[in-house]
Design a protein around this motif. Structure first.
Motif: not given
Length: 295
Positions: A268-271, A261-264
């Motif tokens: 999203k934050d980068w996008q 979940a941290i990776i997901e």
């Protein structure tokens, strides 16, 4: 190394500017201790029109260790760091909850022929430190412990071993050691190591139990006790490893975490462009299509 568990061959990987030899992660061995990613960059000769230009990209959950044999890289990050790394020094950037950086050929070299050769390493952070504040440390070459033993030159690039400690500010028990020998020598150093261990041959060869191993091979030990082996004249090898984590680590693109979940969220934050930015940089590497690192 009579207890060799696995032999990993360098595999070609394209990082955009040039090909590298990927060592970790590997399908049958995702990590060695806390070490989760190792690329062998070069050696490559870049023309006066070719330069390293890796635009802004993010990291979480890891520390990057850059160690050059030849060439130079200008590191800039979202902490405001701007520093040139040269051979023998260590750049240690801890991403924690999130950092962004770029890696480029320094201006002084951009219009001339130049060599590029080194190791790019990621060390996963302990679970309690995965979301720490990001930080950066530059360790000059002349501050890294170097000594002679059994006719071989040792350098403790990071971690603790042989009763010595590197100034690189690591977060878990580990070691990253360079051995250079101008003459053929038989070594036995297993008693000084711990956890999981691997040996990478940069140049030259080693012989153990009648088997000879050569460059571009990573030998993973069954345990940290590296038994006696012969290092050939004019060889350079790296031994690295340490205490493995109790939890699994997941890796996707530039993100490492014990929780998917941290990776997901990082993706999203980068996008969504909510990561911090590098001063005076505008180009960003877009999030790639889903793909796991592997052998």
């Amino acid at each position: 190394m009579s207890n060799t568990k696995l032999i990993i061959e360098e595999r070609a990987a394209n990082i955009g500017n040039f090909m590298v030899g990927r060592l970790l992660p590997f399908r049958q061995k995702r990590m060695v201790g806390p070490f989760i990613f190792i690329d062998h960059m070069g050696p490559v000769c870049l023309s006066d029109e070719e330069n390293m230009d890796i635009a802004m990209h993010p990291h979480i959950g890891l520390s990057t260790l850059t160690f050059l044999f030849e060439g130079a890289v200008m590191h800039r990050d979202s902490l405001g760091t701007e520093i040139e790394i040269t051979p023998g020094a260590v750049n240690w950037m801890t991403a924690g909850k999130g950092v962004v950086h770029s890696e480029r050929t320094p201006e002084r070299l951009r219009n001339s022929k130049k060599m590029m050769h080194g190791l790019q390493i990621w060390v996963a952070l302990p679970k309690a430190e995965e979301q720490c504040e990001p930080s950066f440390a530059h360790i000059p070459a002349d501050t890294i412990p170097t000594w002679q033993d059994q006719g071989v030159q040792f350098k403790l690039i990071a971690g603790k071993a042989f009763g010595k400690e590197s100034p690189v500010p690591v977060y878990s028990p580990l070691y990253f050691i360079e051995l250079k020998s101008n003459k053929t020598k038989t070594l036995s150093i297993g008693g000084d190591l711990f956890g999981e261990s691997a040996l990478y041959i940069l140049e030259g060869s080693i012989t153990s139990d009648g088997n000879t191993y050569e460059p571009k091979q990573l030998l993973v030990a069954k345990d940290a006790t590296l038994c006696a082996f012969e290092i050939a004249a004019h060889s350079t090898i790296y031994i690295f490893g340490g205490t493995p984590f109790p939890e699994e680590r997941f890796i996707e693109w530039n993100f490492v975490a014990s929780d998917k979940a941290i990776i997901e969220k990082a993706k999203k934050d980068w996008q969504d462009n909510t990561f911090p930015t590098v001063p005076n940089e505008t180009l960003r590497i877009p999030l790639p299509p889903p793909k796991r690192f592997g052998g």
